[in-house]
Design a protein around this motif. Sequence first.
Motif, PDB file in Angstrom:
ATOM      1  N   SER A  33       0.819  -1.205   0.000  1.00  0.00           N
ATOM      2  CA  SER A  33       0.000   0.000   0.000  1.00  0.00           C
ATOM      3  C   SER A  33       0.862   1.269   0.000  1.00  0.00           C
ATOM      4  CB  SER A  33      -0.950  -0.046   1.201  1.00  0.00           C
ATOM      5  OG  SER A  33      -1.877   0.995   1.147  1.00  0.00           O
ATOM      6  N   ASP A  37      -2.604   6.484  -3.033  1.00  0.00           N
ATOM      7  CA  ASP A  37      -1.438   5.821  -2.451  1.00  0.00           C
ATOM      8  C   ASP A  37      -0.887   4.834  -3.487  1.00  0.00           C
ATOM      9  OD1 ASP A  37      -3.515   4.006  -2.362  1.00  0.00           O
ATOM     10  OD2 ASP A  37      -2.917   3.133  -0.445  1.00  0.00           O
ATOM     11  N   ASP A  87      -1.084   1.675  -4.140  1.00  0.00           N
ATOM     12  CA  ASP A  87      -1.910   0.650  -4.783  1.00  0.00           C
ATOM     13  C   ASP A  87      -3.303   1.175  -5.124  1.00  0.00           C
ATOM     14  OD1 ASP A  87      -2.625   0.736  -2.072  1.00  0.00           O
ATOM     15  OD2 ASP A  87      -3.327  -1.339  -2.095  1.00  0.00           O
ATOM     16  N   ASP A 114      -5.962   2.133  -3.634  1.00  0.00           N
ATOM     17  CA  ASP A 114      -7.261   1.914  -2.983  1.00  0.00           C
ATOM     18  C   ASP A 114      -7.686   3.180  -2.239  1.00  0.00           C
ATOM     19  OD1 ASP A 114      -5.247   1.481  -1.103  1.00  0.00           O
ATOM     20  OD2 ASP A 114      -6.325  -0.117  -0.057  1.00  0.00           O
ATOM     21  N   ARG A 115      -6.711   4.000  -1.869  1.00  0.00           N
ATOM     22  CA  ARG A 115      -7.042   5.261  -1.189  1.00  0.00           C
ATOM     23  C   ARG A 115      -7.093   6.425  -2.176  1.00  0.00           C
ATOM     24  NH1 ARG A 115      -3.586   5.637   4.374  1.00  0.00           N
ATOM     25  NH2 ARG A 115      -4.198   3.622   5.239  1.00  0.00           N
TER      26      ARG A 115
HETATM   27 MG    MG Z   1      -3.518   1.221  -0.163  1.00  0.00          MG
END
Ligand code: MG
Length: 439
Positions: free
Chosen positions: A92, A230, A232, A234-235
């Motif tokens: 992440s 971020d 990866d 996802d945020r």
């Molecule tokens: Mg992440």
Amino acid sequence: MFGTSGIRGPVGETVTADLALAVGRAVASEGHERVVVGRDVRDSGIVLSDALTAGLRECGADVIDLGVEATPTVARAVGWLEADAGVVLTASHNPPADNGIKLWTRSGKAFGPSQREAITVRIDRDVFSLASWDGHGVSRRHDGARERHAEAIQAAVSLEDPPSVIVDLGNGAGRLTADVLTQLGCRVRTLNGQPDGSFPGRPSEPEAETLETLMATVAATDADLGIAHDGDADRMVAVDETGAFVPKDVLFALFAREAAGEGDRVAAPVDTSLSVDDALAHVGASLTKTPVGDVYVAEAATRDDVVFGGEPSGAWIWPEETLCPDGPLAAAKLVALVARRGPLSALVGSVETYPIRRESIEVEGKAELMDRVRESALERYADGDVDTLDGVRVEREDGWFLMRASGTQSLIRLTAEARSDEAVMAVLEEARGLFEATR
Ligand code: MG
């Protein structure tokens, strides 16, 4: 071995090919016959992915290899490709020297506590169902997941008068966001767009402190907003057209207010700001509280009346689309909101914010101490005012405080929020008093 965000740590120490092989063997031995595998931009993910794939195949599972993709693309592909599970090799937003392993179910939810425990037990006891010589699984490459994800996002948002957007990818795996916003008709410019797992452009965690270049660039151009992910993706966080970082609680309130109507619920962890409560009260909706961690928010988001879930770290979940926090989807949702009701600075200004104070207290034996804090809070306050879902949260007249043990350090973290400066100091004093009395 597993935290709520999966396995994470330094490569070559906690995260090794040996571990990835064992996780692959364990996942396949748990009966997952078809597994989607993807990774973020870190080069160490190549070796880990190879080892994980070997473990899966050796125990009879077939592997669908997506290569480098955003975490939400991999999580959503599990259902799209009719697989049984998904694995992402990612740390992440952690520094470049780290990597990790996160496991996904077909619903787009991360593996829950019992599934994580089953994997851990197999690895600890070395209990795997190795296939016979002619029973190994096969691996094939699949390139269509990103396009499928883009189509899903385009179907989920409608955009008239598309804004101009600057997307700071932080050298991570979020390329999809720039592509899909362009497809939606936005003028898109990227910062740190070159995938590079050494994260040369900025630290991977998207915060006001790490996004100075994005903030300055949005301020200096005619862009309507900035978006950052971020490593990866996802945020997702945002910058308004003046170059100001949008506080994550405010972004949460904006998304929640837009998603929820009369009688709806929004899932949020116990440390969520009053800003979100108040924004929801305006539309007749309310919060469902969860422990801290996007896994718990996703779990709560499976309930029928929950229309949105968020975590102030920048994880946003629209359960009708997916239970995985989806950074590119969140970017498109925000762009649509700005197109419909912008400018973003005015939207930010429409959300009431309150003073919040945070402290960390160094302690020994944090678990025992938290037990005593819990007991004494239950003695001291009325039942309805104390929530022990995760740490100890106490409701007061004009605010609340939360005490939680840090997951990784010998610290108790104390958060207090109230509707005025005076009230927040009073709430903070009360929290300190409760702590000192139990020490
Ligand atoms: Mg992440």
